[in-house]
Design a protein around this motif. Structure first.
Motif, short mmCIF file in Angstrom:
data_model
loop_
_atom_site.label_atom_id
_atom_site.label_comp_id
_atom_site.label_asym_id
_atom_site.label_seq_id
_atom_site.Cartn_x
_atom_site.Cartn_y
_atom_site.Cartn_z
N ILE A 108 0.85 -1.20 0.00
CA ILE A 108 0.00 0.00 0.00
C ILE A 108 0.88 1.24 0.00
N GLU A 109 0.60 2.19 -0.90
CA GLU A 109 1.43 3.39 -1.04
C GLU A 109 0.54 4.64 -1.08
N THR A 110 0.77 5.58 -0.17
CA THR A 110 -0.02 6.83 -0.13
C THR A 110 0.84 8.02 0.30
N ASP A 164 1.06 11.83 -4.11
CA ASP A 164 -0.20 12.06 -4.82
C ASP A 164 -0.63 10.88 -5.68
N GLU A 165 -0.16 9.67 -5.34
CA GLU A 165 -0.69 8.47 -5.96
C GLU A 165 -1.27 7.58 -4.86
N THR A 166 -2.50 7.12 -5.06
CA THR A 166 -3.09 6.14 -4.15
C THR A 166 -2.89 4.79 -4.83
N ALA A 167 -2.12 3.90 -4.20
CA ALA A 167 -1.72 2.71 -4.93
C ALA A 167 -1.71 1.47 -4.04
N ALA A 168 -2.04 0.32 -4.67
CA ALA A 168 -1.97 -0.96 -3.97
C ALA A 168 -1.61 -2.03 -5.00
N ALA A 169 -0.94 -3.08 -4.52
CA ALA A 169 -0.51 -4.15 -5.42
C ALA A 169 -0.39 -5.44 -4.64
N ASN A 183 4.21 3.64 -6.74
CA ASN A 183 3.31 2.51 -6.98
C ASN A 183 3.31 1.58 -5.76
N GLY A 184 2.33 0.69 -5.71
CA GLY A 184 2.24 -0.23 -4.58
C GLY A 184 3.13 -1.45 -4.75
N ALA A 185 3.49 -1.78 -6.00
CA ALA A 185 4.29 -2.97 -6.25
C ALA A 185 5.66 -2.87 -5.57
N MET A 186 6.26 -1.67 -5.62
CA MET A 186 7.60 -1.55 -5.00
C MET A 186 7.51 -1.68 -3.48
N ILE A 187 6.38 -1.28 -2.92
CA ILE A 187 6.21 -1.41 -1.46
C ILE A 187 5.97 -2.88 -1.11
N ALA A 188 5.16 -3.56 -1.93
CA ALA A 188 4.95 -5.00 -1.72
C ALA A 188 6.27 -5.75 -1.84
N HIS A 189 7.09 -5.34 -2.82
CA HIS A 189 8.37 -6.03 -3.03
C HIS A 189 9.32 -5.82 -1.85
N ALA A 190 9.41 -4.57 -1.38
CA ALA A 190 10.27 -4.31 -0.21
C ALA A 190 9.76 -5.13 0.98
N ASN A 197 -1.37 -4.42 -9.81
CA ASN A 197 -0.69 -3.15 -9.52
C ASN A 197 -1.66 -2.03 -9.91
N VAL A 198 -2.36 -1.49 -8.93
CA VAL A 198 -3.40 -0.49 -9.20
C VAL A 198 -2.93 0.86 -8.69
#
Ligand code: KG4
Ligand code: ZN
Length: 390
Positions: A28-30, A33-38, A339-346, A58-59
Motif C-alpha cells: 500500500i502506497e499513499t 499524490d498516488e493512491t496505490a496498492a498491489a 506505486n504499490g508494487a515496489m512497497i509489496a516487493h520491499a 498493480n493499481v
C-alpha cells in the motif's frame, strides 16, 4: 492463518493464485499524490540473489487532476483523496490478483517519508486490515521501495548503485543489502523533480512539470541558453539545483514575452544542463564504487524515482554507463513513479529476510514525514527549503 474463526468463514471459494513455496504480499502506497496498492507473489532464491517474484496486480490512482488547478500537490487534498479512494484501490488490487485479504501473508505499507496526512491514511488503513485479518504488518521506507525495485524487475544481486531522482529526493545510494544503504551523495538544496516542477511553473507550463518540460524540450534548441552545471567537477557526488532554477528564471526574463519556441528552447537547455550535471556527478560515484569494489565484475547503476521516467535523461545515463562499461538498469516507467508494487516487493524482501518487526511496536509506530534511507548520513548544511529529507 487467522486466529479468528469468523475470518475463516469469510474466505472466498476462489482458486489460490499462490504457488507452492510462495508468499503473497499486499503493498500500500499513499506518501504523495498516488493512491496505490498491489499484490506480489514471491519466494526466496539463492543467498545474495533477488527473490523470484510474480506481480499479480498493480493499481495506481493518480491524483493529478485534483491538484492541477493549484499548480502542485496540496497536502490536505491529497490526504482526503487517499482516504476516499484507498479502500476501493485495495479491493481492486486483491480482485485483480484473484485473491482475498485472508490469503495474503503480509501487508506492507509506506510509513514514510512523505506527506504526513497521506501516510496516516495509508498506515492507519493497513493497521486496521492487519489487525482485522491477523496478518503481519511491515512498515516500509518509501525510498527502500524505489531502491529495491530493480531486484523485482531484473533480479539484480547486491551490491549496486542507485540514483534516486524524484520530487522529494536526489541521491546516490550504495545498496549493499535489504536495510543496508550508504548515501554517497545528495542534493544540498532542491530535489531534481522539484527543479523540473519549478522550472515548468516559471515558464508557464502546467503541473506536473517533469513530463511537460520533457515534451516541450523535444522541439527545442538545447544550445540557445547557456545554463550552469552546478557542482560539476567537485569531488563528492552531491547535487545542487536551486542555482540552475534561478538561471532559468533569468534566461526566461531575458527572452520575455515567451513564445512557444522560447519555452521549447528553455526546456531543452534546462534538460541539457541536467543531463551534463548528472553525467559528471554520477560518473564520480561510479568511479568511487569501482575503486571500492574491484571484485564486482559487472557493476550496475539503477535509476529510480519519478524523474527516471525522463527518456532524455535515461539516455544520458545509459551513455555514461556504456562509456564506463557499467550495466544500466531503468525499471519500466510504471514502476519508476510511485506505486504499490515496489512497497509489496520491499515487504517481501523483509519477510524473506526475517525482518518482521514486533507487532506491538508496529501498532504503536507513527508514520515519519522524514525518514532517511541511510540513518547515519548527516544532513548537508543548508539542505533545501523543504529540509533535508534524506
Ligand atoms: O517518485 P515520484 O513519482 O514521487 C515522489 O516525489 O516520490 O516523482 C515525482 C516527480 C515530480 O517532480 C515529477 O515532475 C517528476 O517526478 N517527473 C519527471 C518526469 N515524470 C515525472 N521529471 C522529468 N521528466 C519526466 N518525464
Ligand atoms: Zn517516490
Amino acid at each position: 492463518m487467522p486466529d479468528n474463526p469468523a475470518a475463516e468463514d469469510r474466505r472466498p471459494a476462489c482458486a489460490l493464485p499462490k504457488r507452492a513455496g510462495e508468499s503473497l504480499v499486499l503493498g500500500i502506497e499513499t506518501s504523495c499524490d498516488e493512491t496505490a496498492a498491489a499484490v506480489l507473489a514471491g519466494q526466496a532464491s539463492d543467498r545474495n540473489a533477488a527473490p523470484t517474484t510474480r506481480l499479480l496486480s498493480n493499481v495506481v490512482l493518480s491524483q493529478i487532476e485534483e491538484h492541477a488547478a493549484f499548480g502542485g500537490v496540496v497536502p490536505e487534498i491529497a490526504a482526503r483523496t487517499h482516504v476516499a479512494a484507498l479502500d476501493g484501490i485495495i479491493e481492486a488490487a486483491l480482485s485483480d490478483a484473484g485473491t482475498a485479504l485472508y490469503d495474503i501473508d503480509a501487508i506492507a505499507v509506506t510509513a514514510g517519508p512523505g506527506l504526513i496526512g497521506g501516510l496516516m491514511a495509508g498506515f492507519t488503513t493497513a493497521k486496521a486490515l492487519a489487525f482485522g485479518a491477523d496478518k503481519p504488518l511491515l512498515p516500509i521506507n518509501h525510498l527502500e521501495g524505489h531502491a529495491l525495485t530493480a531486484r523485482m524487475t531484473h533480479g539484480l544481486a547486491f551490491p549496486y548503485l542507485l540514483l534516486l531522482v524524484s520530487g522529494g529526493h536526489t541521491q546516490i545510494v550504495l545498496v549493499r543489502g535489504v536495510g543496508d544503504y550508504e548515501r554517497l551523495g545528495t542534493t544540498i538544496d532542491d530535489a531534481l523533480g522539484e527543479a523540473f516542477d519549478k522550472t515548468a511553473k516559471l515558464i508557464g507550463l502546467p503541473y506536473p512539470g517533469g513530463p511537460n518540460v520533457e515534451e516541450a524540450a523535444l522541439a527545442g534548441d538545447s544550445t540557445r541558453f547557456a545554463l550552469p552545471r552546478p557542482l560539476k567537477g567537485t569531488a563528492r557526488p552531491d547535487f545542487s539545483f536551486s542555482g540552475l532554477k534561478t538561471a532559468v528564471r533569468q534566461a526566461a526574463e531575458s527572452a520575455a514575452p515567451l513564445g512557444e519556441k522560447d519555452v521549447a528552447d528553455l526546456c531543452a537547455s534546462f534538460q541539457a544542463a541536467v543531463r551534463d550535471t548528472l553525467a559528471d556527478r554520477v560518473g564520480r560515484a561510479l568511479d568511487r564504487f569501482a575503486a571500492d569494489h574491484p571484485s564486482v565484475t559487472t557493476p550496475t547503476l539503477v535509476v529510480a524515482g519519478g524523474v527516471a521516467a525522463n527518456a532524455y535523461l535515461r539516455d544520458g545515463l545509459e551513455t555514461l554507463c556504456r562509456e564506463k562499461e557499467w550495466r544500466f538498469i531503468a525499471p519500466p516507467l510504471s514502476l519508476c513513479t510511485d506505486n504499490g508494487a515496489m512497497i509489496a516487493h520491499a515487504g517481501l524482501e523483509r519477510l524473506l529476510a526475517g525482518l518482521i518487526p514486533d507487532v506491538r511496536a508496529v501498532f504503536a509506530m507513527a508514520p515519519r514525514s522524514r525518514w532517511p534511507l541511510d540513518e547515519s548520513a548527516t544532513p548537508l548544511v543548508g539542505s533545501g527549503k523543504r529540509g533535508a529529507k534524506a
